[in-house]
Motif scaffolding. Structure first.
Motif, PDB file in Angstrom:
ATOM      1  N   ASP A 137       0.847  -1.187   0.000  1.00  0.00           N
ATOM      2  CA  ASP A 137       0.000   0.000   0.000  1.00  0.00           C
ATOM      3  C   ASP A 137       0.888   1.244   0.000  1.00  0.00           C
ATOM      4  OD1 ASP A 137      -1.789   2.030   0.415  1.00  0.00           O
ATOM      5  OD2 ASP A 137      -2.714   1.162   2.206  1.00  0.00           O
ATOM      6  N   TRP A 139      -0.052   4.269   0.378  1.00  0.00           N
ATOM      7  CA  TRP A 139      -0.713   5.304   1.168  1.00  0.00           C
ATOM      8  C   TRP A 139      -1.200   4.685   2.479  1.00  0.00           C
ATOM      9  CZ3 TRP A 139      -5.427   8.548  -0.943  1.00  0.00           C
ATOM     10  CH2 TRP A 139      -5.349   9.850  -0.437  1.00  0.00           C
ATOM     11  N   PRO A 140      -0.304   4.063   3.242  1.00  0.00           N
ATOM     12  CA  PRO A 140      -0.722   3.250   4.395  1.00  0.00           C
ATOM     13  C   PRO A 140      -1.345   4.049   5.540  1.00  0.00           C
ATOM     14  CG  PRO A 140       1.656   3.489   4.368  1.00  0.00           C
ATOM     15  CD  PRO A 140       1.166   4.067   3.084  1.00  0.00           C
ATOM     16  N   ARG A 141      -1.017   5.323   5.661  1.00  0.00           N
ATOM     17  CA  ARG A 141      -1.532   6.106   6.792  1.00  0.00           C
ATOM     18  C   ARG A 141      -2.978   6.529   6.604  1.00  0.00           C
ATOM     19  NH1 ARG A 141       3.504  10.194   8.396  1.00  0.00           N
ATOM     20  NH2 ARG A 141       5.043   8.540   8.829  1.00  0.00           N
ATOM     21  N   VAL A 142      -3.475   6.442   5.404  1.00  0.00           N
ATOM     22  CA  VAL A 142      -4.858   6.834   5.124  1.00  0.00           C
ATOM     23  C   VAL A 142      -5.676   5.560   4.945  1.00  0.00           C
ATOM     24  CG1 VAL A 142      -6.392   8.109   3.579  1.00  0.00           C
ATOM     25  CG2 VAL A 142      -4.084   8.961   4.015  1.00  0.00           C
ATOM     26  N   ARG A 143      -6.468   5.241   5.949  1.00  0.00           N
ATOM     27  CA  ARG A 143      -7.268   4.031   5.921  1.00  0.00           C
ATOM     28  C   ARG A 143      -8.628   4.306   5.271  1.00  0.00           C
ATOM     29  NH1 ARG A 143      -4.530  -0.225   6.096  1.00  0.00           N
ATOM     30  NH2 ARG A 143      -6.372  -1.381   6.824  1.00  0.00           N
ATOM     31  N   ALA A 144      -9.151   3.311   4.612  1.00  0.00           N
ATOM     32  CA  ALA A 144     -10.431   3.429   3.916  1.00  0.00           C
ATOM     33  C   ALA A 144     -11.437   2.446   4.502  1.00  0.00           C
ATOM     34  CB  ALA A 144     -10.237   3.164   2.430  1.00  0.00           C
ATOM     35  N   ARG A 146     -13.007   0.201   2.768  1.00  0.00           N
ATOM     36  CA  ARG A 146     -12.519  -1.044   2.170  1.00  0.00           C
ATOM     37  C   ARG A 146     -11.361  -0.696   1.258  1.00  0.00           C
ATOM     38  NH1 ARG A 146     -16.693  -5.228  -0.161  1.00  0.00           N
ATOM     39  NH2 ARG A 146     -14.815  -6.482   0.146  1.00  0.00           N
ATOM     40  N   GLN A 147     -10.401  -1.581   1.184  1.00  0.00           N
ATOM     41  CA  GLN A 147      -9.257  -1.325   0.332  1.00  0.00           C
ATOM     42  C   GLN A 147      -8.585  -2.637  -0.042  1.00  0.00           C
ATOM     43  OE1 GLN A 147      -7.178   1.140   3.289  1.00  0.00           O
ATOM     44  NE2 GLN A 147      -5.520  -0.377   3.272  1.00  0.00           N
ATOM     45  N   THR A 202      -3.400  -0.210  -6.033  1.00  0.00           N
ATOM     46  CA  THR A 202      -4.128  -0.096  -4.754  1.00  0.00           C
ATOM     47  C   THR A 202      -5.415   0.677  -4.993  1.00  0.00           C
ATOM     48  OG1 THR A 202      -2.137  -0.180  -3.366  1.00  0.00           O
ATOM     49  CG2 THR A 202      -4.089   0.853  -2.420  1.00  0.00           C
ATOM     50  N   LYS A 204      -8.907   2.136  -2.944  1.00  0.00           N
ATOM     51  CA  LYS A 204      -9.472   2.421  -1.628  1.00  0.00           C
ATOM     52  C   LYS A 204     -10.861   3.035  -1.784  1.00  0.00           C
ATOM     53  CE  LYS A 204      -5.062   2.982   0.760  1.00  0.00           C
ATOM     54  NZ  LYS A 204      -4.463   3.488   2.006  1.00  0.00           N
TER      55      LYS A 204
END
Length: 254
Positions: A137, A139-144, A146-147, A202, A204
């Motif tokens: 990922d 962009w790991p610091r921005v959680r969605a 679903r991803q 990726t 998200k």
């Protein structure tokens, strides 16, 4: 003395029942591989026209096939098909056809094609798992909500789609996207630089619009997709396919 013939003896193969035996490279005898190639490129597949016209003799079809094997440049391959009068020049030459003429060349693109049946699928799955393991990922610091991250395998021309899971992808969406790089409607087609290889993708799904991710990009574009079903998805690479996400499940987001 026996005099040379004035003209060569040309042959014109057509689709016949024996062609059904040449569906897999792993089940085809070495002496039958040229016949298998002719069968596959002479026949229509999935509603597409034959790769070569029936006015072209077998000897020239085999010659074009070897020229296609000799280059990895997709534009060069499409140019060769146009020269041959092919109605499929826009698609290019498929790896599962060329492998019958140049297996040593195609094995780097599709290792599973060398095998057959269960062994072939196992090799394809192992190859996909290795490519997936290289992807992370970005962009790991921005959680969605679903991803998913997976290796996305590209075919002739490159590009991938994000589509409404309840609607069909427009037939001309990739052709239109080739003009400006991205097209959206009920589907979004994104053209890529690479082709016939895997890239990391990726996707998200957020509950609201996330902040633009600008770092590392020269240009950033935002488009809208109309989803009547409320679900968006990315195509999964099914058994025998040459493109799609290498994940075990087809990623779909509400």
């Amino acid at each position: 003395m026996v005099q040379p013939e004035a003209t060569p003896r040309l042959t014109f193969s057509g689709w016949e029942d024996a062609c059904m035996a040449y569906r897999e490279y792993g089940h085809t005898r070495p002496e039958d591989r040229e016949k298998a190639f002719l069968c596959r490129v002479r026949g229509a597949a999935l509603g597409r026209p034959p790769m070569f016209p029936d006015t072209l003799p077998d000897e020239q079809v085999l010659g074009y096939g070897r020229l296609l094997c000799a280059t990895s440049d997709q534009e060069r391959r499409r140019s060769l098909l146009r020269r041959a009068g092919s109605d499929r020049s826009g698609w290019g030459a498929a790896a599962d056809d060329l492998i019958f003429l140049c297996p040593e060349k195609i094995v780097a693109e599709r290792p599973g094609l060398l095998h057959s049946g269960i062994a072939g699928r196992a090799a394809e799955n192992e190859f996909a798992a290795e490519e997936n393991a290289r992807c992370a990922d970005p962009w790991p610091r921005v959680r969605a909500v679903r991803q998913g991250t997976a290796a996305y395998f590209l075919f002739e021309g490159g590009g991938y789609g994000v589509f409404d899971a309840g609607a069909e992808i427009a037939e001309d969406i990739f052709g239109a996207a080739s003009e400006d790089g991205i097209v959206a409607g009920s589907s979004a087609a994104v053209m890529t630089y690479g082709e016939n290889e895997a890239m990391c993708l990726t996707v998200k799904a957020f509950g609201s619009a996330p902040p633009p991710r600008l770092r590392g990009w020269d240009e950033v574009a935002e488009v809208g997709i109309i989803s009547r079903s409320g679900q968006l998805g990315v195509p999964r690479m099914e058994d025998g396919a040459e493109e799609g996400a290498g994940g075990r499940r087809s990623p779909t987001w509400r």
